[in-house]
Design an enzyme around this catalytic site. Structure first.
Site, PDB file in Angstrom:
ATOM      1  N   HIS A  71       6.299  -1.204  -6.772  1.00 52.21           N
ATOM      2  CA  HIS A  71       7.398  -2.075  -6.358  1.00 52.21           C
ATOM      3  C   HIS A  71       7.933  -2.774  -7.601  1.00 52.21           C
ATOM      4  O   HIS A  71       7.178  -3.371  -8.363  1.00 52.21           O
ATOM      5  CB  HIS A  71       6.912  -3.113  -5.335  1.00 52.21           C
ATOM      6  N   GLY A 109      -1.970  -0.894  -9.096  1.00 49.81           N
ATOM      7  CA  GLY A 109      -0.826  -0.008  -9.244  1.00 49.81           C
ATOM      8  C   GLY A 109       0.214  -0.179  -8.166  1.00 49.81           C
ATOM      9  O   GLY A 109       0.970   0.739  -7.851  1.00 49.81           O
ATOM     10  N   LYS A 110       0.297  -1.354  -7.584  1.00 49.75           N
ATOM     11  CA  LYS A 110       1.195  -1.544  -6.446  1.00 49.75           C
ATOM     12  C   LYS A 110       2.469  -2.299  -6.799  1.00 49.75           C
ATOM     13  O   LYS A 110       3.531  -2.054  -6.250  1.00 49.75           O
ATOM     14  CB  LYS A 110       0.460  -2.280  -5.319  1.00 49.75           C
ATOM     15  N   VAL A 111       2.345  -3.256  -7.694  1.00 53.73           N
ATOM     16  CA  VAL A 111       3.479  -4.120  -8.006  1.00 53.73           C
ATOM     17  C   VAL A 111       3.641  -4.205  -9.516  1.00 53.73           C
ATOM     18  O   VAL A 111       2.680  -4.440 -10.238  1.00 53.73           O
ATOM     19  CB  VAL A 111       3.240  -5.547  -7.433  1.00 53.73           C
ATOM     20  N   ASP A 152       0.797  -1.226   0.000  1.00 55.56           N
ATOM     21  CA  ASP A 152       0.000   0.000   0.000  1.00 55.56           C
ATOM     22  C   ASP A 152       0.833   1.282   0.000  1.00 55.56           C
ATOM     23  O   ASP A 152       0.315   2.349  -0.338  1.00 55.56           O
ATOM     24  CB  ASP A 152      -0.930   0.030   1.230  1.00 55.56           C
TER      25      ASP A 152
END
Ligand SMILES: NC(=O)c1ccc[n+]([C@@H]2O[C@H](COP(=O)([O-])OP(=O)(O)OC[C@H]3O[C@@H](n4cnc5c(N)ncnc54)[C@H](O)[C@@H]3O)[C@@H](O)[C@H]2O)c1
Ligand SMILES: NC(=O)c1ccc[n+]([C@@H]2O[C@H](COP(=O)([O-])OP(=O)(O)OC[C@H]3O[C@@H](n4cnc5c(N)ncnc54)[C@H](O)[C@@H]3O)[C@@H](O)[C@H]2O)c1
Lengths: 340, 340, 340, 340
Positions: free
Chosen positions: C277, C305-307, C262
């Site tokens: 990430h 949209g995190k990894v 997050d």
């Protein structure tokens, strides 16, 4: 140490989907997520394959389903023309369904027993355990012996498992172990009456195996009954060729799942142009990441040319929970009304 | 759309446990928890059964293990007297091991393919998918046809799968598809050379099934080869009777697990006093809560009188991770040094 | 009834990856299938993130990992600059790592105990069970009390868990419970020495929670220590902003997995343009079909949209088996050689 | 590329257990095996805890349950006095329930999307995916901002999550986002109206975390709102002390399961003699062999002195299938008739 009677006193009772109208419940699941949505879609695909009057429905059974209380569902599917052929493991058909037809029961185990710490006691008492369910091993031996008797009564030649299981149905009728004579109903008998073939591709891997080994041992070099699983495969393939539109209702995976899927390829090998299975539903807890057949997706089966992907659905659930909903849904929507 | 060549260019390579001394690693796992501790205990039980020179070791195989890169392990077990009999699914023996012996390969699939969204493309290219691994379907058809050829060459009578698989070994030798002639090594051939019987209780449920169906179809009413799985069961039971101390090394579950366990009961049915399997190890990801045979604990099997509980261990792990450690441990500890 | 001493006599020992060069083994797995191939790819992604000197590596821990024998791995990662920040559940950090730093141990349970049938006996003996591992509850109470003492020694204001855990490291140093003084090594102390921040987003959900409740109860209306998990989130987000290239090494899932993912969004909320990430590896046995965060794929995280999806890999395995291989691989390839 | 509208057009609809009388169905499951029998026992334990008027029922929620269509069940439990306190992950309460209260919806994803191959497209369209369900990320950002607004409106001091969530309920009322004003119903509002406390021990690990980070960032060194999870723990423990007989209804595991179990120990730490939780039911697919808290048996919890073993039952099932049956059973048996 408890006695055998104390442990075997609470019988498994088979659920009767005819009593439970789950249509609204399953319809509600259609708009939810995860397994419930998958289950609702599976139920509607099963409904769809039944409404397709061209479609031959093949029921595939693995796991210990009869001992778990699902027997009446399969009997109802047979008697209501909701299934046209069955491929199963031997345990379901012989050790469990035929076993109950002989007058025996499965028993609910006390919750502690499933941890396995009392298995030595069970051993001493001649009680066999299937997870949370118990069986009287002495009764199971009678079942083994009965299959030997049936083997002894047959022509000493290769039989398909289907032929042998049909003979088991005839035996039940002859012995009066049928509802009309006060006996309990069974898949073997219902299928016998309704001409629904039952195939068990690994037929020696169950109670019948013990009977057959005893039979072959006794015959020594004399002609004897053998079980030809190639013949099973050939027979089921011919059904596919005769009736090209097919759908699969698979509970668990294992040999029955693969066997039924493979007949599409087998037809092709025989030079016939059989289409892929048009509909396919599978209920299983197998995990796709082990790469095994049980867990392989129906999409994967389409790469092999076995299953069409328009109407396929896997449901990740233990069968005792999902099957009453999937079959109850189709039954109460009268999807089978126009069949036969 | 990619071409077949583009997709089939990175071959599965079989791990060679002889190159990896994992003894210290596995010993360290003995003092940890969960699966690693179970794995270490399983490895030491396998070591123990090998050191017990009385003990006949039965290897049971389910799942797609050969296509996954485990073939060389099984060959090494055979060639090093670390296994005395094998019970397997057909896919491992025929579609995968024999298939590779014929000169074909399994291919690593691009990571995206295992999601199943490209299966229609694979279908068009005649590529079959096993989770994350690919097969050229045209090559697989050659394998089917080869089994038909072998069937045609045999006496038209019931054969055990063991006899048929032995004929497959002879075929490889005759055709020069063996290491000494520049071919690749295989389980079928190593077992043939070392007189290790291979049983496949559901023999028609694989590539051989297609060959046999074609064979039987061609023969029509003439005498034909059939596969008698009762004969398999009888033969394996006789091995148990001849060699009462036995241990099971089981990868996956399914029919092979049950079949091998059942011979204890079958011996009893034949009036022989065979002891339970003394050692038992199983590697599986099956979940005990589905009540099926694959996931049933070895403690549960003891309630059936099949497996002794002193030396039994289940390892909850996908096999490609656990098996190299379990077998590599026993190999590098030279547990088999005194065998044969 | 056994005595406490009899049950608590075989200690868990932590695996030392420095002793086991698994590079060739893991490289071999790269050409296999299923979990082993995934594991090999995960190991090489971890190697890659370490070689990327820009990359801040965030280690995420859920499950009972320290009690399972994995502590030394995490200490080695810290001491070898193979991790830059840690997000964990409280149990790993306080009940298990700090607990062992205080001089206590985890104990191997006899195999039967994990079935749960002896839990009443354990209760009487004040022994706590984690599946197949045992803990002396009286020692755990000392751990609770120590966290209370530490709370009492702090400024009565909101603290991030990171601050509190740093104070735990200082406490160990002050009390001489460190290797240099004959104590055992710990993550808490190694992180303290190496300035590696440890975040526990649900900090009251562990032994420290008991200490804090006692602290707050004693303080009544006086100013007291509180644990501000928003502050944790803010601090970790600032690390992300200061050091935009990040990689995740996740063991298990749960709160730590989500929390670390997050921070990409949190940076965005603060108006900073932080990239996803870049690398992500997760080892878990969670099943994707339950729709929960623990099992959600890293591809799914990319929809948020995190990894980034170029270098992400999930490994389906119980951690005690997979983690020694993944981390041992990177360690013995000296992937960290140029870090710091 | 599809448009956002095309993808977000089929909303999740929440199942209404009041419409489905499942009593006879669940009663039938009592005499079956495996998960169905476990489910029937769990349902009857839940019924029993409701009939015990002394018993405070604590509902524990992990996983994405609201997005999956289970919201109305929880609302009905609150409004019918079938739950007295709730411990949850943040996602369920803020990102999903409060989010829907703000007027937003969750959307059914096309079956292909769950394979993850289209996640890059979803990213571009600002659509977030939860397995087979979709969310408009722009709407989620509004939810984040709303929590910031609420934070800004509060006293700048440590708050328990319970206090914050109560403020969320007040916000909904003030803004007219409630059924009486034409809004949709929500757990947050129903709990607010009925004085049912909701605890979220890892409160920053959700949409509220973004709001809080923004709040704290804006405040810089000025007094600010913080979230004190120790306070949550203290408050819930006091409920236990005030009302010693308790039962747990747990969906999934994770932090909420542990948090609620731990209050028994916390009461003891405070010197109060609180009994173990008298009743406990958990629905989960977590596997016991990973040794983690989610999968730990309720028997194991009894070794910690947290859960009594007389009335405890785990149900191995994905929650969307099992929960409507467990709660619907208790509801239609009017187990709550005499409560409050
Ligand atoms: N698998 C194939 O690609 C394939 C191809 C052709 C025919 N078949 C036939 O299908 C039938 C059943 O096949 P099956 O044995 O693959 O199915 P299966 O799914 O029944 O496997 C049996 C058990 O073994 C376990 N298992 C399998 N692979 C494992 C692994 N990698 N790690 C840990 N545990 C594992 C499974 O969890 C399962 O419980 C057989 O008759 C076989 O000949 C299979
Ligand atoms: N585990 C304990 O004994 C314990 C003790 C006290 C407090 N707690 C608290 O309980 C909460 C949740 O605990 P948790 O993280 O144990 O629960 P968890 O069950 O939520 O674990 C999270 C995920 O990690 C995966 N996982 C865990 N262990 C694994 C392993 N060995 N191998 C592979 N995957 C694994 C699980 O499958 C699960 O999906 C935390 O707040 C923790 O502090 C736990």
């Amino acid at each position: 140490m408890p006695t055998k009677q104390e442990l075997l006193n609470n019988p498994i009772q088979h659920i009767d989907i005819k009593q439970h109208n789950v249509v609204a419940l399953v319809d509600a699941m259609q708009q939810m997520a995860y397994s419930s949505r998958d289950l609702a879609r599976a139920a509607s695909i099963y409904e769809r394959m039944l409404r397709d009057q061209e479609c031959g429905v093949i029921l595939c059974l693995a796991g210990s389903l009869i001992s778990a209380g699902l027997k009446q569902i399969f009997i109802d599917l047979i008697r209501n023309h909701m299934v046209d052929a069955i491929v199963s493991t031997g345990a379901n058909i012989v050790d469990q369904d035929f076993f109950e037809a002989l007058g025996f029961k499965h028993w609910i185990a006390d919750d502690l027993l499933k941890q396995g710490t009392e298995d030595a006691t069970l051993r001493e008492l001649m009680i066999d355990r299937i997870y949370d369910t118990l069986i009287d091993e002495e009764e199971l031996r009678i079942c083994d012996e009965t299959t030997e008797k049936i083997a002894n009564s047959l022509d000493p030649r290769p039989h398909s498992s289907r032929e042998f299981i049909k003979a088991m149905g005839a035996y039940l009728e002859k012995e009066g172990k049928i509802p009309a004579k006060g006996g309990v109903d069974s898949m073997v008998y219902a299928a016998y009456q309704n001409d629904v073939p039952i195939f068990v591709p690994a037929f020696s891997d169950c109670s019948a195996g013990f009977g057959l080994v005893a039979h072959q041992h006794a015959r020594q070099d004399k002609p004897k009954v053998s079980i030809d699983s190639a013949k099973d495969f050939y027979e089921l393939t011919q059904l596919k060729i005769a009736n090209p539109t097919t759908g699969l209702l698979m509970i668990g995976g294992g040999v029955p799942k693969n066997f039924a899927q493979d007949i599409v390829v087998a037809a092709d090998v025989l030079g016939m142009d059989a289409p892929m299975h048009k509909y396919a539903v599978q209920i299983t807890v197998a995990d796709v990441r082990d790469g095994a057949l049980s867990s392989s997706t129906l999409k994967e089966a389409s790469s092999w040319g076995k299953v069409d992907t328009t109407y396929e659905q896997m449901v990740y659930s233990e069968a005792t929970m999902a099957l009453p909903l999937v079959t109850g849904y189709a039954y109460h929507k009268q999807a089978h009304a126009a069949r036969q």
